[in-house]
Design a protein around this motif. Structure first.
Motif, short mmCIF file in Angstrom:
data_model
loop_
_atom_site.label_atom_id
_atom_site.label_comp_id
_atom_site.label_asym_id
_atom_site.label_seq_id
_atom_site.Cartn_x
_atom_site.Cartn_y
_atom_site.Cartn_z
N GLY A 9 20.84 -24.22 -63.61
CA GLY A 9 19.49 -23.68 -63.47
C GLY A 9 19.27 -23.02 -62.13
N TYR A 10 18.20 -22.21 -62.06
CA TYR A 10 17.84 -21.60 -60.80
C TYR A 10 16.32 -21.51 -60.68
CZ TYR A 10 16.83 -17.12 -63.14
OH TYR A 10 16.29 -16.14 -63.94
N LEU A 11 15.86 -21.38 -59.44
CA LEU A 11 14.44 -21.21 -59.14
C LEU A 11 14.31 -20.13 -58.08
CD1 LEU A 11 11.44 -22.10 -59.25
CD2 LEU A 11 11.98 -23.81 -57.51
N ALA A 12 13.60 -19.04 -58.42
CA ALA A 12 13.41 -17.92 -57.50
C ALA A 12 11.93 -17.79 -57.18
CB ALA A 12 13.93 -16.62 -58.11
N THR A 13 11.61 -17.59 -55.89
CA THR A 13 10.22 -17.53 -55.44
C THR A 13 10.05 -16.43 -54.41
OG1 THR A 13 10.04 -19.93 -55.74
CG2 THR A 13 8.32 -18.86 -54.46
N ILE A 14 8.94 -15.71 -54.54
CA ILE A 14 8.56 -14.72 -53.53
C ILE A 14 7.09 -14.93 -53.20
CG2 ILE A 14 8.01 -12.95 -55.26
CD1 ILE A 14 9.01 -10.87 -53.14
N GLY A 15 6.76 -14.88 -51.90
CA GLY A 15 5.39 -15.18 -51.53
C GLY A 15 5.00 -14.59 -50.19
N TYR A 16 3.79 -14.90 -49.78
CA TYR A 16 3.26 -14.41 -48.50
C TYR A 16 2.35 -15.48 -47.90
CZ TYR A 16 0.41 -11.82 -45.15
OH TYR A 16 -0.24 -11.42 -44.00
N THR A 17 2.51 -15.73 -46.61
CA THR A 17 1.64 -16.63 -45.86
C THR A 17 0.87 -15.83 -44.82
OG1 THR A 17 3.10 -18.54 -46.13
CG2 THR A 17 1.54 -18.61 -44.32
N HIS A 18 -0.45 -16.02 -44.82
CA HIS A 18 -1.31 -15.35 -43.84
C HIS A 18 -1.94 -16.42 -42.95
CE1 HIS A 18 -3.79 -12.16 -42.17
NE2 HIS A 18 -4.83 -13.00 -42.22
N PHE A 19 -1.75 -16.30 -41.63
CA PHE A 19 -2.26 -17.27 -40.67
C PHE A 19 -3.65 -16.85 -40.21
CE2 PHE A 19 2.40 -17.21 -40.18
CZ PHE A 19 2.67 -18.50 -40.59
N LEU A 20 -4.66 -17.63 -40.60
CA LEU A 20 -6.04 -17.34 -40.20
C LEU A 20 -6.26 -17.67 -38.73
CD1 LEU A 20 -7.86 -18.72 -43.36
CD2 LEU A 20 -7.25 -16.34 -42.85
N ASN A 21 -5.65 -18.76 -38.28
CA ASN A 21 -5.61 -19.15 -36.87
C ASN A 21 -4.44 -20.11 -36.70
OD1 ASN A 21 -6.57 -21.75 -37.68
ND2 ASN A 21 -8.68 -21.02 -37.51
N LYS A 22 -4.36 -20.78 -35.55
CA LYS A 22 -3.21 -21.64 -35.29
C LYS A 22 -3.12 -22.83 -36.24
CE LYS A 22 -2.69 -20.57 -30.37
NZ LYS A 22 -2.66 -21.14 -28.99
N SER A 23 -4.23 -23.24 -36.81
CA SER A 23 -4.24 -24.45 -37.63
C SER A 23 -4.48 -24.19 -39.12
CB SER A 23 -5.32 -25.42 -37.14
OG SER A 23 -6.60 -24.81 -37.21
N THR A 24 -4.78 -22.96 -39.50
CA THR A 24 -5.18 -22.67 -40.89
C THR A 24 -4.38 -21.51 -41.45
OG1 THR A 24 -7.42 -23.33 -40.24
CG2 THR A 24 -7.16 -22.31 -42.40
N ALA A 25 -3.91 -21.67 -42.69
CA ALA A 25 -3.12 -20.62 -43.33
C ALA A 25 -3.43 -20.55 -44.81
CB ALA A 25 -1.63 -20.87 -43.12
N VAL A 26 -3.35 -19.33 -45.35
CA VAL A 26 -3.47 -19.09 -46.78
C VAL A 26 -2.10 -18.64 -47.28
CG1 VAL A 26 -4.58 -17.72 -48.59
CG2 VAL A 26 -5.89 -18.44 -46.59
N ASN A 27 -1.68 -19.19 -48.42
CA ASN A 27 -0.37 -18.86 -48.96
C ASN A 27 -0.47 -18.55 -50.45
OD1 ASN A 27 2.23 -20.12 -50.51
ND2 ASN A 27 2.84 -19.10 -48.63
N GLY A 28 0.25 -17.53 -50.88
CA GLY A 28 0.33 -17.22 -52.30
C GLY A 28 1.77 -16.92 -52.69
#
Length: 335
Positions: free
Chosen positions: A285-304
């Protein structure tokens, strides 16, 4: 669940943060809240193991760690963590133990006892770009275990090298219950351009495995590679090679992430969702992932991210194929 025990534990953690001078020479209260909306077609790429859309908590936790100095070359160290993996949607599993240990440290290294990540787990470094999420490398590669009743030894860095040993005093599996690790360089690639780690698990959590990890900076990217050979101590048919490759491209306020993991051992968590370990005869089996992380500030991030997995499994004498797609959006706050 013992509600009084949980409330008492949280009260102690808060009190520890307020009155650090009372309890220790050095102390820190820290934690994380990390929630996601995850949509999985068939439930394989879901920590809840459910199809459809649901809320997932990625090891949201609160902890306190510190030390007290005994003399110039010796101090007592400790860590206490309480984690929440399902309490945001399932109150019966609100809190559970994370790393909890007590130990000693001097100029040569540290020795702790309690509940802790194995040194074999530590050899993943920062290669797993989707660590803890529903696309964690453990979906394909086994061995990233947090174990109870363990003694953990780490040396200080010696010319860039660091050594570690995990010994489990009691387990439900047959084996030597020991693991070893050697690290060279900085896993975050801040103080060095290369990181290398070698790990060996001899019976830890029912696993015999060898792992080699390498990461480096190249063309402004972070490249990570893991090779692992795994074998179950219980089931003869569960053995084989696993691979992980990851690439992170930094932007001004974020990172583009890509990762591919492949397993032939049948010891990853996705394989165990498809069939019981006892029943699996062959797996690929395999698992492939592509995504993006956006850093709102030093302690907070949004990821998709978007993930796809495809799995060919032979069990009960028949061949089966099962795939899954998942879309994930998360918000993480650390303190």
């Amino acid at each position: 669940m013992n509600i009084k025990l949980v409330i008492t534990s949280l009260t102690l953690l808060v009190a520890a943060g307020v009155s650090t001078s009372v309890f220790a020479d050095s102390q820190k209260v820290y934690g994380r809240v990390w929630l996601a909306l995850n949509n999985s077609d068939n439930g394989l790429i879901s920590n809840r193991k459910d199809s459809g859309t649901g809320i997932e908590s990625y090891s949201s936790y609160i902890g306190v760690k510190g030390d007290t100095v005994i003399d110039d070359d010796f101090k007592v160290i400790y860590k206490v963590e309480i984690t929440n993996t399902g309490g945001f949607y399932e109150s019966s599993n609100l809190f559970s133990a994370k790393n909890n240990y007590l130990g000693v440290e001097n100029k040569y290294g540290s020795l702790t006892i309690g509940r802790n990540d194995s040194v074999f787990k530590s050899t993943e470094g920062k290669v797993d770009l989707f660590n803890i999420t529903s696309s964690d490398m453990s979906k394909m590669l086994p061995g990233n275990d947090r174990l109870y009743e363990v003694a953990t030894l780490y040396t200080k860095s010696i010319n860039g090298f660091k050594f570690g040993v995990t010994y489990q005093l009691d387990s439900k599996y047959d084996g030597n219950d020991v693991g070893y690790a050697v690290h060279y360089g900085d896993s975050k690639l801040r103080s060095s351009d290369h990181y290398v780690a070698i790990g060996y698990a001899d019976g830890l959590n029912g696993l015999k495995a060898q792992r080699v990890t390498y990461s480096t900076k190249a063309l402004n990217c972070r490249l990570g590679l893991i090779y692992q050979h795994s074998k179950s101590t219980q089931y003869d048919s569960l053995k084989g090679n696993s691979y992980l490759i990851s690439l992170a491209y930094p932007l001004s306020k974020g990172e583009i992430l890509a990762q591919y993991g492949k397993d032939e051992s049948g010891l990853g968590t996705i394989a165990s969702q498809i069939a019981s370990k006892k029943a699996i005869q062959e797996y690929d089996g395999y698992l492939a992932t592509i995504g993006y992380t956006h850093f709102l500030n030093k302690s907070t991030a949004v990821n998709g991210y978007f993930s796809h997995t495809d799995n060919d499994t032979k069990y009960d004498g028949e061949d089966h194929s099962m795939s899954d797609n998942a879309v994930n959006l998360s918000l993480k706050y650390q303190f």
